[in-house]
Write an enzyme that holds these catalytic residues in place. Structure first.
Site, PDB file in Angstrom:
ATOM      1  N   SER A  54       0.838  -1.194   0.000  1.00 48.13           N
ATOM      2  CA  SER A  54       0.000   0.000   0.000  1.00 48.13           C
ATOM      3  C   SER A  54       0.874   1.245   0.000  1.00 48.13           C
ATOM      4  O   SER A  54       1.967   1.254   0.585  1.00 48.13           O
ATOM      5  CB  SER A  54      -0.865  -0.010   1.265  1.00 48.13           C
ATOM      6  OG  SER A  54      -1.486   1.233   1.462  1.00 48.13           O
ATOM      7  N   LYS A  57       2.061  -3.766   6.823  1.00 46.80           N
ATOM      8  CA  LYS A  57       2.453  -3.793   5.406  1.00 46.80           C
ATOM      9  C   LYS A  57       3.956  -3.599   5.279  1.00 46.80           C
ATOM     10  O   LYS A  57       4.616  -4.285   4.492  1.00 46.80           O
ATOM     11  CB  LYS A  57       1.705  -2.714   4.618  1.00 46.80           C
ATOM     12  CG  LYS A  57       0.231  -2.975   4.448  1.00 46.80           C
ATOM     13  CD  LYS A  57      -0.017  -4.151   3.516  1.00 46.80           C
ATOM     14  CE  LYS A  57      -1.467  -4.575   3.497  1.00 46.80           C
ATOM     15  NZ  LYS A  57      -1.694  -5.855   2.817  1.00 46.80           N
ATOM     16  N   TYR A  70      -1.865  -0.826  10.979  1.00 42.52           N
ATOM     17  CA  TYR A  70      -2.135  -1.424   9.657  1.00 42.52           C
ATOM     18  C   TYR A  70      -0.950  -1.184   8.721  1.00 42.52           C
ATOM     19  O   TYR A  70      -0.423  -2.127   8.102  1.00 42.52           O
ATOM     20  CB  TYR A  70      -3.421  -0.845   9.041  1.00 42.52           C
ATOM     21  CG  TYR A  70      -3.517  -1.148   7.570  1.00 42.52           C
ATOM     22  CD1 TYR A  70      -3.778  -2.432   7.121  1.00 42.52           C
ATOM     23  CD2 TYR A  70      -3.284  -0.152   6.613  1.00 42.52           C
ATOM     24  CE1 TYR A  70      -3.824  -2.728   5.767  1.00 42.52           C
ATOM     25  CE2 TYR A  70      -3.328  -0.437   5.259  1.00 42.52           C
ATOM     26  CZ  TYR A  70      -3.599  -1.727   4.836  1.00 42.52           C
ATOM     27  OH  TYR A  70      -3.628  -2.013   3.496  1.00 42.52           O
TER      28      TYR A  70
HETATM   29  P1  NAD Z   1     -11.009  -7.200   1.181  1.00 44.29           P
HETATM   30  O1  NAD Z   1     -11.258  -7.211   2.640  1.00 44.29           O
HETATM   31  O2  NAD Z   1     -12.159  -6.995   0.264  1.00 44.29           O
HETATM   32  O3  NAD Z   1     -10.284  -8.564   0.752  1.00 44.29           O
HETATM   33  C1  NAD Z   1      -9.440  -9.274   1.606  1.00 44.29           C
HETATM   34  C2  NAD Z   1      -9.900 -10.733   1.605  1.00 44.29           C
HETATM   35  O4  NAD Z   1      -9.024 -11.501   2.438  1.00 44.29           O
HETATM   36  C3  NAD Z   1     -11.308 -10.908   2.160  1.00 44.29           C
HETATM   37  O5  NAD Z   1     -12.056 -11.675   1.250  1.00 44.29           O
HETATM   38  C4  NAD Z   1     -11.101 -11.651   3.477  1.00 44.29           C
HETATM   39  O6  NAD Z   1     -12.177 -12.515   3.774  1.00 44.29           O
HETATM   40  C5  NAD Z   1      -9.799 -12.376   3.224  1.00 44.29           C
HETATM   41  N1  NAD Z   1      -9.002 -12.667   4.429  1.00 44.29           N
HETATM   42  C6  NAD Z   1      -8.667 -11.822   5.429  1.00 44.29           C
HETATM   43  N2  NAD Z   1      -7.907 -12.443   6.336  1.00 44.29           N
HETATM   44  C7  NAD Z   1      -7.740 -13.723   5.904  1.00 44.29           C
HETATM   45  C8  NAD Z   1      -7.062 -14.848   6.405  1.00 44.29           C
HETATM   46  N3  NAD Z   1      -6.413 -14.808   7.571  1.00 44.29           N
HETATM   47  N4  NAD Z   1      -7.101 -16.003   5.695  1.00 44.29           N
HETATM   48  C9  NAD Z   1      -7.774 -16.069   4.537  1.00 44.29           C
HETATM   49  N5  NAD Z   1      -8.445 -15.037   4.010  1.00 44.29           N
HETATM   50  C10 NAD Z   1      -8.429 -13.869   4.678  1.00 44.29           C
HETATM   51  O7  NAD Z   1      -9.874  -6.120   0.919  1.00 44.29           O
HETATM   52  P2  NAD Z   1      -9.281  -5.566  -0.466  1.00 44.29           P
HETATM   53  O8  NAD Z   1      -9.631  -4.131  -0.564  1.00 44.29           O
HETATM   54  O9  NAD Z   1      -9.624  -6.471  -1.577  1.00 44.29           O
HETATM   55  O10 NAD Z   1      -7.730  -5.634  -0.130  1.00 44.29           O
HETATM   56  C11 NAD Z   1      -6.912  -6.705  -0.583  1.00 44.29           C
HETATM   57  C12 NAD Z   1      -5.483  -6.456  -0.132  1.00 44.29           C
HETATM   58  O11 NAD Z   1      -5.030  -5.230  -0.687  1.00 44.29           O
HETATM   59  C13 NAD Z   1      -5.316  -6.323   1.393  1.00 44.29           C
HETATM   60  O12 NAD Z   1      -4.105  -6.964   1.749  1.00 44.29           O
HETATM   61  C14 NAD Z   1      -5.219  -4.827   1.598  1.00 44.29           C
HETATM   62  O13 NAD Z   1      -4.462  -4.511   2.748  1.00 44.29           O
HETATM   63  C15 NAD Z   1      -4.501  -4.398   0.339  1.00 44.29           C
HETATM   64  N6  NAD Z   1      -4.749  -2.979  -0.004  1.00 44.29           N
HETATM   65  C16 NAD Z   1      -6.042  -2.543  -0.166  1.00 44.29           C
HETATM   66  C17 NAD Z   1      -6.279  -1.208  -0.477  1.00 44.29           C
HETATM   67  C18 NAD Z   1      -7.674  -0.669  -0.611  1.00 44.29           C
HETATM   68  O14 NAD Z   1      -7.857   0.540  -0.523  1.00 44.29           O
HETATM   69  N7  NAD Z   1      -8.685  -1.508  -0.845  1.00 44.29           N
HETATM   70  C19 NAD Z   1      -5.195  -0.326  -0.638  1.00 44.29           C
HETATM   71  C20 NAD Z   1      -3.911  -0.817  -0.489  1.00 44.29           C
HETATM   72  C21 NAD Z   1      -3.695  -2.160  -0.178  1.00 44.29           C
HETATM   73  C1  WQD Z   2      -9.739   9.467   0.758  1.00 46.76           C
HETATM   74  C2  WQD Z   2      -9.979  10.969   0.976  1.00 46.76           C
HETATM   75  C3  WQD Z   2     -10.257  11.566   3.294  1.00 46.76           C
HETATM   76  C4  WQD Z   2     -14.033   9.400   3.852  1.00 46.76           C
HETATM   77  C5  WQD Z   2      -6.981   4.623   3.021  1.00 46.76           C
HETATM   78  C6  WQD Z   2      -5.930   3.959   3.865  1.00 46.76           C
HETATM   79  C7  WQD Z   2      -4.801   3.506   3.007  1.00 46.76           C
HETATM   80  C8  WQD Z   2      -5.279   2.665   1.831  1.00 46.76           C
HETATM   81  C9  WQD Z   2      -6.413   3.271   1.097  1.00 46.76           C
HETATM   82  C10 WQD Z   2      -5.117   0.328   2.307  1.00 46.76           C
HETATM   83  C11 WQD Z   2      -9.204  11.541   2.166  1.00 46.76           C
HETATM   84  C12 WQD Z   2     -11.532  11.830   2.507  1.00 46.76           C
HETATM   85  C13 WQD Z   2     -12.881   9.938   3.315  1.00 46.76           C
HETATM   86  C14 WQD Z   2     -15.089  10.272   4.227  1.00 46.76           C
HETATM   87  C15 WQD Z   2     -13.774  12.144   3.466  1.00 46.76           C
HETATM   88  N1  WQD Z   2      -5.794   1.388   2.244  1.00 46.76           N
HETATM   89  N2  WQD Z   2     -12.751  11.283   3.116  1.00 46.76           N
HETATM   90  N3  WQD Z   2     -14.913  11.618   4.018  1.00 46.76           N
HETATM   91  O1  WQD Z   2      -7.267   7.704   3.628  1.00 46.76           O
HETATM   92  O2  WQD Z   2      -6.355   7.930   1.257  1.00 46.76           O
HETATM   93  O3  WQD Z   2      -6.396   5.732   2.350  1.00 46.76           O
HETATM   94  O4  WQD Z   2      -7.427   3.687   2.033  1.00 46.76           O
HETATM   95  O5  WQD Z   2      -3.937   0.192   2.235  1.00 46.76           O
HETATM   96  O6  WQD Z   2      -3.918   2.802   3.821  1.00 46.76           O
HETATM   97  O7  WQD Z   2      -5.465   4.881   4.834  1.00 46.76           O
HETATM   98  O8  WQD Z   2      -8.545   6.733   1.630  1.00 46.76           O
HETATM   99  O9  WQD Z   2     -10.901   6.630   0.960  1.00 46.76           O
HETATM  100  O10 WQD Z   2     -10.352   6.769   3.423  1.00 46.76           O
HETATM  101  O11 WQD Z   2      -9.979   8.772   1.974  1.00 46.76           O
HETATM  102  O12 WQD Z   2     -13.657  13.361   3.302  1.00 46.76           O
HETATM  103  O13 WQD Z   2     -16.134   9.854   4.750  1.00 46.76           O
HETATM  104  O14 WQD Z   2     -11.360  11.163   1.274  1.00 46.76           O
HETATM  105  O15 WQD Z   2     -10.019  12.552   4.240  1.00 46.76           O
HETATM  106  O16 WQD Z   2      -8.829  12.843   1.821  1.00 46.76           O
HETATM  107  P1  WQD Z   2      -7.120   7.154   2.290  1.00 46.76           P
HETATM  108  P2  WQD Z   2     -10.022   7.163   2.024  1.00 46.76           P
END
Ligand code: NAD
Ligand code: WQD
Length: 338
Positions: free
Chosen positions: A125, A153, A149
């Protein structure tokens, strides 16, 4: 052609990557404990791809279960999405995050070694960059984390780096996602968080649908053009195609570990997102400016240059496509649940 095990394959990003991998001719098997997803998602992936998609319900901390899934299905690569991702929850319950994310990844790696599989793509991330020292963020930007969190990562990235240094047979891609949004064009899969969404786009979508009364804009006094936070939103289908490109690349190169940003390089503010969503979908998103959210930065966007140069991959879908597909998923899900 690879046979790829997707941990967290029933989740938001994993399900979209499953579709892109199948479209590129790879075989897939999903492994998920369904803690934040439903098995029905896999049926929707099957409907989109027109092929059976095996789902193994299990936990990555269960080394035997992972080993069984790899051998039963003959997987020769793993894409590792499984993890917990709610920043606030990680502050309140850090042990849950270290257990699930860090212990879980170590256990997964052990199972892979047991099975002699050393090709891995990891979901990292942009949160590992912390407060930006300069923009756009390139992969050489120093890392710094501000919550448990993010620390999981970064710890996993460092663990993978040590493992790759000790055994050059590994082929590892660390992908640093910016802000994934949107949904597959079918409207069948998308982001559907439990409870009140933490992230902006699902919150906007639920307000537009009348499922939540209004959106709080977290601060309008940042040093940005309109005062609201700026982020690099990337369409989840572009992100998914980046995984296919990264998997191809690590198989073809000699480096044991590589790091790539997956972003667009383009920043949009909260108000940009609201107005784009309203315009493209012809809906209203009532909102009110509230206080800043602790831990938020003013601006965060990627330099996507390394991914473009080395993966031959670039995000193609624009903000309108992100907003339209989010709304299509919202409406399709509403019809299904009606
Ligand atoms: P998500 O929660 O939709 O998907 C994660 C999946 O992993 C879920 O289906 C959950 O049931 C499964 N899971 C969790 N713990 C588990 C375990 N111990 N064993 C087996 N399965 C397990 O989330 P997502 O948005 O699809 O995110 C996927 C990955 O990408 C995560 O590692 C997240 O940290 C990373 N990521 C997400 C974002 C974002 O904004 N969505 C941003 C950066 C990184
Ligand atoms: C986006 C923008 C908020 C909600 C997070 C995690 C990051 C990554 C992605 C996994 C910001 C604003 C949000 C609301 C708002 N996840 N906002 N009202 O914070 O960039 O990143 O998700 O790795 O680790 O921190 O994403 O979608 O929460 O926010 O004004 O109700 O929207 O302040 O500027 P963020 P977000």
């Amino acid at each position: 052609m690879m046979k790829v095990l997707l941990t967290g394959g029933a989740g938001y990003i994993g399900s979209h990557v499953a579709v892109s991998l199948a479209a590129a001719g790879h075989d897939i098997v999903c492994f998920d404990n369904l803690s934040n997803s439903r098995a029905a998602v896999i049926e929707h992936v099957e409907a989109i791809t027109g092929q059976p998609v095996p789902l193994v319900v299990g936990d990555i901390r269960d080394r035997d279960a992972v080993r069984g899934a790899i051998t039963d299905h003959g997987a020769n690569a793993v894409i590792h999405f499984a993890g917990l991702k709610a920043v606030g929850e990680s502050v309140a319950d850090p042990m849950k995050y270290y257990d699930n994310n860090v212990r879980g990844t170590l256990s997964l790696i052990e199972a892979m070694v047991d099975c002699d599989v050393r090709t891995l793509v990891f979901s990292s991330s942009a949160t590992v960059y912390g407060e930006p020292q300069y923009l756009p963020l390139d992969e050489a930007h120093p890392t710094a984390v501000t919550n448990p969190y993010g620390r999981t990562k970064l710890m996993i990235e460092e663990m993978l780096s040590d493992i790759a240094a000790a055994d050059p047979a590994w082929r590892i891609a660390v992908l640093r996602y910016f802000n994934p949004v949107g949904a597959h064009d079918s409207g069948l899969i998308g982001e559907d968080p439990n409870g009140v969404p933490n992230n902006l786009m699902p919150f906007i979508s639920r307000v537009a649908a009348g499922r939540l009364p209004e959106l709080a804009v977290f601060g309008d006094d940042y040093a940005t053009p309109d005062g609201t936070g700026v982020r690099d939103y990337i369409h989840v289908d572009d992100l998914a195609e980046g995984h296919v490109a990264a998997l191809d690349r690590i198989r073809a190169q000699d480096d044991a570990l590589s790091v790539w940003n997956l972003g667009t390089g383009q920043g949009y503010s909260v108000l940009d997102m609201i107005s784009a969503f309203e315009r493209i979908n012809n809906v209203r998103v009532p909102h009110r400016v509230g206080p800043r959210r602790p831990g938020d930065v003013a601006s965060c966007y990627a330099s996507p240059d390394r991914a473009r140069d080395e993966l031959g991959w670039e995000a193609k879908r624009d903000l309108d496509a992100m907003c339209a597909s989010t709304w299509r998923f919202e409406r399709t899900a509403a019809m299904r649940n009606a």
